[in-house]
Design a protein around this motif. Structure first.
Motif, PDB file in Angstrom:
ATOM      1  N   UNK A 284      13.733  19.366 -42.757  1.00  0.00           N
ATOM      2  CA  UNK A 284      13.238  20.274 -43.798  1.00  0.00           C
ATOM      3  C   UNK A 284      11.721  20.220 -43.953  1.00  0.00           C
ATOM      4  N   UNK A 285      11.063  19.345 -43.192  1.00  0.00           N
ATOM      5  CA  UNK A 285       9.618  19.172 -43.314  1.00  0.00           C
ATOM      6  C   UNK A 285       8.902  20.109 -42.336  1.00  0.00           C
ATOM      7  N   UNK A 286       8.015  20.929 -42.864  1.00  0.00           N
ATOM      8  CA  UNK A 286       7.249  21.827 -42.005  1.00  0.00           C
ATOM      9  C   UNK A 286       6.235  21.025 -41.198  1.00  0.00           C
TER      10      UNK A 286
ATOM     11  N   UNK B 130       3.934  16.848 -32.918  1.00  0.00           N
ATOM     12  CA  UNK B 130       4.695  16.897 -34.166  1.00  0.00           C
ATOM     13  C   UNK B 130       6.193  17.019 -33.893  1.00  0.00           C
ATOM     14  N   UNK B 131       6.572  17.778 -32.880  1.00  0.00           N
ATOM     15  CA  UNK B 131       7.985  17.868 -32.502  1.00  0.00           C
ATOM     16  C   UNK B 131       8.514  16.498 -32.098  1.00  0.00           C
ATOM     17  N   UNK B 132       7.738  15.769 -31.313  1.00  0.00           N
ATOM     18  CA  UNK B 132       8.142  14.431 -30.891  1.00  0.00           C
ATOM     19  C   UNK B 132       8.313  13.488 -32.063  1.00  0.00           C
ATOM     20  N   UNK B 133       7.394  13.558 -33.022  1.00  0.00           N
ATOM     21  CA  UNK B 133       7.489  12.719 -34.212  1.00  0.00           C
ATOM     22  C   UNK B 133       8.729  13.092 -35.013  1.00  0.00           C
ATOM     23  N   UNK B 134       8.961  14.382 -35.182  1.00  0.00           N
ATOM     24  CA  UNK B 134      10.131  14.834 -35.931  1.00  0.00           C
ATOM     25  C   UNK B 134      11.430  14.366 -35.260  1.00  0.00           C
ATOM     26  N   UNK B 135      11.515  14.488 -33.951  1.00  0.00           N
ATOM     27  CA  UNK B 135      12.715  14.054 -33.233  1.00  0.00           C
ATOM     28  C   UNK B 135      12.903  12.543 -33.350  1.00  0.00           C
TER      29      UNK B 135
END
Length: 64
Positions: free
Chosen positions: A24-26, A52-57
């Protein structure tokens, strides 16, 4: 920590925001949160969408 330390960042985010669903975090919010972490010290310009995608995953994996 640097941008490449995605797993360390994910652990720190999970501890700092335990009630937040990473999905849910942009990306703009994620960027700000990472920049605000204690121990984070890297050039803001070195971050992009893939980082940022890598951090989110990694954060999602940390939750499981």
């Amino acid at each position: 920590m640097k941008w490449v330390d995605v797993y360390d960042i994910a652990i720190e985010l999970d501890e700092a925001y335990p009630d937040t669903d990473p999905l849910t975090v942009s990306f703009p919010q994620l960027y700000e949160w990472v920049m605000g972490l204690d121990g984070f010290d890297d050039d803001p310009e070195r971050c992009g969408e893939k980082v940022l995608e890598g951090i989110q995953m990694a954060w999602i994996e940390e939750r499981q």
